[in-house]
Design a protein around this motif. Sequence first.
Motif, short mmCIF file in Angstrom:
data_model
loop_
_atom_site.label_atom_id
_atom_site.label_comp_id
_atom_site.label_asym_id
_atom_site.label_seq_id
_atom_site.Cartn_x
_atom_site.Cartn_y
_atom_site.Cartn_z
N PHE A 12 33.29 -10.60 7.76
CA PHE A 12 32.28 -10.55 8.82
C PHE A 12 30.99 -9.85 8.36
CE2 PHE A 12 36.14 -11.28 11.23
CZ PHE A 12 35.73 -12.23 12.16
N GLU A 13 30.86 -9.69 7.07
CA GLU A 13 29.63 -9.10 6.53
C GLU A 13 28.48 -10.09 6.70
OE1 GLU A 13 28.06 -7.04 2.35
OE2 GLU A 13 29.98 -8.12 2.43
N LEU A 14 27.32 -9.58 7.16
CA LEU A 14 26.15 -10.42 7.41
C LEU A 14 25.35 -10.64 6.14
CD1 LEU A 14 24.91 -8.96 10.82
CD2 LEU A 14 26.44 -10.89 10.42
N PRO A 15 24.80 -11.84 5.94
CA PRO A 15 25.08 -13.06 6.73
C PRO A 15 26.47 -13.61 6.40
CG PRO A 15 23.69 -13.60 4.87
CD PRO A 15 23.86 -12.10 4.84
N PHE A 16 27.06 -14.32 7.35
CA PHE A 16 28.39 -14.88 7.14
C PHE A 16 28.37 -15.84 5.95
CE2 PHE A 16 28.92 -14.53 12.00
CZ PHE A 16 29.28 -13.20 11.87
N SER A 17 29.39 -15.71 5.11
CA SER A 17 29.45 -16.57 3.92
C SER A 17 30.65 -17.52 3.94
CB SER A 17 29.51 -15.71 2.65
OG SER A 17 30.63 -14.83 2.69
N ASN A 18 31.66 -17.18 4.76
CA ASN A 18 32.83 -18.04 4.85
C ASN A 18 32.44 -19.38 5.49
OD1 ASN A 18 35.27 -19.33 5.87
ND2 ASN A 18 36.33 -17.42 5.39
N PRO A 19 32.57 -20.50 4.79
CA PRO A 19 32.11 -21.78 5.34
C PRO A 19 32.81 -22.17 6.64
CG PRO A 19 33.41 -22.13 3.35
CD PRO A 19 33.14 -20.67 3.44
N VAL A 20 34.10 -21.80 6.76
CA VAL A 20 34.84 -22.12 7.99
C VAL A 20 34.25 -21.34 9.17
CG1 VAL A 20 37.08 -22.06 9.14
CG2 VAL A 20 36.93 -22.65 6.71
N LEU A 21 33.94 -20.06 8.94
CA LEU A 21 33.37 -19.22 9.99
C LEU A 21 31.97 -19.71 10.36
CD1 LEU A 21 33.56 -16.75 11.82
CD2 LEU A 21 32.70 -15.35 9.90
N VAL A 22 31.18 -20.07 9.36
CA VAL A 22 29.82 -20.56 9.61
C VAL A 22 29.86 -21.83 10.46
CG1 VAL A 22 27.79 -21.60 8.52
CG2 VAL A 22 28.83 -19.56 7.52
N PHE A 23 30.74 -22.73 10.07
CA PHE A 23 30.85 -23.99 10.80
C PHE A 23 31.35 -23.74 12.22
CE2 PHE A 23 32.61 -28.28 11.64
CZ PHE A 23 31.50 -29.03 11.29
N SER A 24 32.30 -22.84 12.38
CA SER A 24 32.85 -22.52 13.70
C SER A 24 31.77 -21.93 14.60
CB SER A 24 34.01 -21.52 13.57
OG SER A 24 35.05 -22.06 12.79
N PRO A 57 18.04 -16.07 9.74
CA PRO A 57 17.69 -14.93 8.88
C PRO A 57 16.59 -14.05 9.45
CG PRO A 57 16.92 -17.00 7.93
CD PRO A 57 17.80 -17.35 9.07
N PHE A 58 15.76 -14.59 10.37
CA PHE A 58 14.68 -13.81 10.96
C PHE A 58 15.05 -13.28 12.35
CE2 PHE A 58 12.71 -17.11 8.25
CZ PHE A 58 12.26 -16.27 7.25
N GLY A 59 16.31 -13.57 12.76
CA GLY A 59 16.82 -13.04 14.01
C GLY A 59 17.82 -11.93 13.71
N PHE A 60 19.09 -12.15 14.13
CA PHE A 60 20.13 -11.16 13.85
C PHE A 60 20.74 -11.34 12.46
CE2 PHE A 60 20.07 -11.12 18.51
CZ PHE A 60 19.99 -9.75 18.74
N GLY A 61 20.32 -12.35 11.76
CA GLY A 61 20.78 -12.53 10.38
C GLY A 61 22.24 -12.94 10.25
N LEU A 62 22.81 -13.60 11.28
CA LEU A 62 24.21 -14.01 11.18
C LEU A 62 24.39 -15.09 10.12
CD1 LEU A 62 25.19 -14.23 14.98
CD2 LEU A 62 25.41 -12.29 13.41
N LEU A 63 23.39 -15.98 10.01
CA LEU A 63 23.47 -17.05 9.03
C LEU A 63 22.20 -17.07 8.18
CD1 LEU A 63 24.81 -20.05 11.20
CD2 LEU A 63 26.14 -18.41 9.85
N GLU A 64 22.33 -17.64 6.99
CA GLU A 64 21.17 -17.84 6.13
C GLU A 64 21.09 -19.31 5.75
OE1 GLU A 64 21.61 -15.74 2.48
OE2 GLU A 64 23.55 -16.63 1.99
N GLN A 65 19.89 -19.71 5.38
CA GLN A 65 19.72 -21.09 4.94
C GLN A 65 20.48 -21.28 3.62
OE1 GLN A 65 17.42 -22.65 8.02
NE2 GLN A 65 18.00 -23.73 6.19
N ASN A 66 21.43 -22.19 3.63
CA ASN A 66 22.16 -22.49 2.39
C ASN A 66 22.31 -24.00 2.26
OD1 ASN A 66 24.39 -23.26 4.07
ND2 ASN A 66 25.08 -21.11 4.13
#
Length: 676
Positions: A12-24, A57-66
């Motif tokens: 759960f470290e930000l930004p999320f890196s687990n692809p399953v979690l990101v997709f969920s 990335p410019f909000g709460f940083g939960l996800l990043e552009q990948n």
Amino acid sequence: MNEFLEILYHEFELPFSNPVLVFSLILLIILVSPVIFKRLNIPGIIMLIISGIIIGPFGFGLLEQNSAIDLFSKIGLLYIMFIAGLELDMNQFKVNKNKSFLFGFFTFIIPLAIGFPVCFYLLGYDFNASFLTASMFATHTLIAYPIVSKMGVSKNEAVAITVGGTILTDTAVLIILAVIMGNAQDGGLTLDFWIRLVISLTIFCLIMFFVVPKIAKWFFTNLEKEKHSHYIFVLTVMFLAAFLAELAGVEDIIGAFLAGLALNRFIPHSSALMNRIEFMGNSLFIPFFLISVGMMVDISVIFGGYMAIVIAITLSVVAISGKWLAAFFTQYVFKYTASQRKVIFGLSSGHAAATLAVIIVGYNAEIIDINILNGTIILILITSIVATLATENASKIMVAEAKDTNPEEIKESESYKMESILLPLANMINLEKLLEFSILIKDKSSKNPVSILTVVPNDEEAELNIAQAKTKLEDFIKQASATETEVNITSTIDQDVANGISRKSKELIADLIVMGWPTSSGKAKVIGEKMHGIIENTTKTIFLCHSDKPWATHQKIILAVPERSQDMEGFELWVKKVIKISEELSVPIIVNCTKKTQAAIEELTDKLNLKAPFEFKEFSNWEDFLIISKNVQPEDIIMLISARKGSVAYQPVLDTIPLKMETYFDENARIMVFPQ
């Protein structure tokens, strides 16, 4: 325990890196955000963009552009353009192509004419930066198109010319971008550059409009039963077209749009395949794109200094005013309503795809600075909100206007009693094509199901025969459900099939009966005693159909109409159904009839505000019926409006026409209509 907590923290470290979690997380947003913000009366498209800002990335940083998000975003963007090409009414576009060209000119030249002096004189940028930024104003992305599609107004002429104008404006702007970058990279606009660009675009267009349709026709004809492969084929064409567009020197979104145009007539709007395409796009890929647009927005740039705010506001005002003026002049020239002007403005005011392409390429080439880049991101957010609100508001007004008719006229209309189609089952082999045809012509406003009827003899095995018939029909129910069309299986017991069908059509209050083309068995007449009994025992409109090929692969309708057909009660119904077939298959209608019948058809279409690509040919010599076959191709549909004995349009020569159709047009799809 500590090891478990450490793993949990890492996941759960930000930004999320687990692809399953990101997709969920993204799926959860797609699921929840429209439901929550619907109560606040905020359109779902805006909500998805705002959700992207919050988690980005410019909000709460939960996800990043990948790469994964970029891929799904790209698919969503291509999907928007592809669906726009598929849903474009090609018949209406051909009728309104001059209007599309004029709107394309307005929406290209007006923002460009306003934007260049503002950037050059007011903001103080040099010629290259000003021209490139001004060309960005001329582009637009159909970000709000899912709204008009969902609201059921995508067939409106204003929507058609806006979609048609999109390809013109974006192509022009992206060619300008290719020219500017060619100048920057190759050291000048040399003759070699122009030759390469023209040749590559010519080859690309030839592939899309000559090669792809031939491949599609072969695929849908020879692999008609492989329904699961159709969607994969469509996606393959879309992505290959996008790739080929990039090779040709233009943006991939142009390729996706042209792929939709190339496949347009092979995918009827009521088909199961179209339903799957729209379902996947609207449920997954397009929301992914909208969320990714939000993730690009950096709200902090507003506080980055005085110049950043001025540029962001200036760019947004110029972009919106330029598109509004283009919509206003289009309304003025073509005498459109206020709601049509609003929907044109709403659809054309959204900036995303081509805008980002122009600005990011220009920024990477150091033609424009960071302030223009940041201002463009804010512009995307503002115009997305404006486009969505304007389009939704206009669509609601257009729907209300369409319903605002005289109550007495509504009661007299066919849709008031909810259209009902009866499909008597004679041969299981022909049922799939007949069911597909029934779904094709069905009035989508009617909630009544298509009723499949089996008539079994009244003997000891009657109940067993009914049960067996229902079991065999399960697959066809699945076929209909894929198009969101309800099918009802009904049975009746009767020693006489004609009596059974006649009685059941009255019980169901059926408007029309769809049956297979009767087999002549080498006799002098196609209409045998059994079929003759059905026709004479029922007063409903009957369609007798035959086609060995998929309905979507046909090229035009050759229609023969006897004198005084306009005086029959079923005249309006069959005219509407012929137009419906034309719309679904995107084919023209060649009508062979008398001048009086032509006038009646034209008067009816004007009264019902229906647009159809009719081409009338004067015809009255039914003894020489084969004269209509001069320019008939194997891919054409031969359609005869016949008449029952005793009706005002009946003439004895009509009894001989079905055999001629079967003899001389054996390779063609054939439809014979007995109007009520």
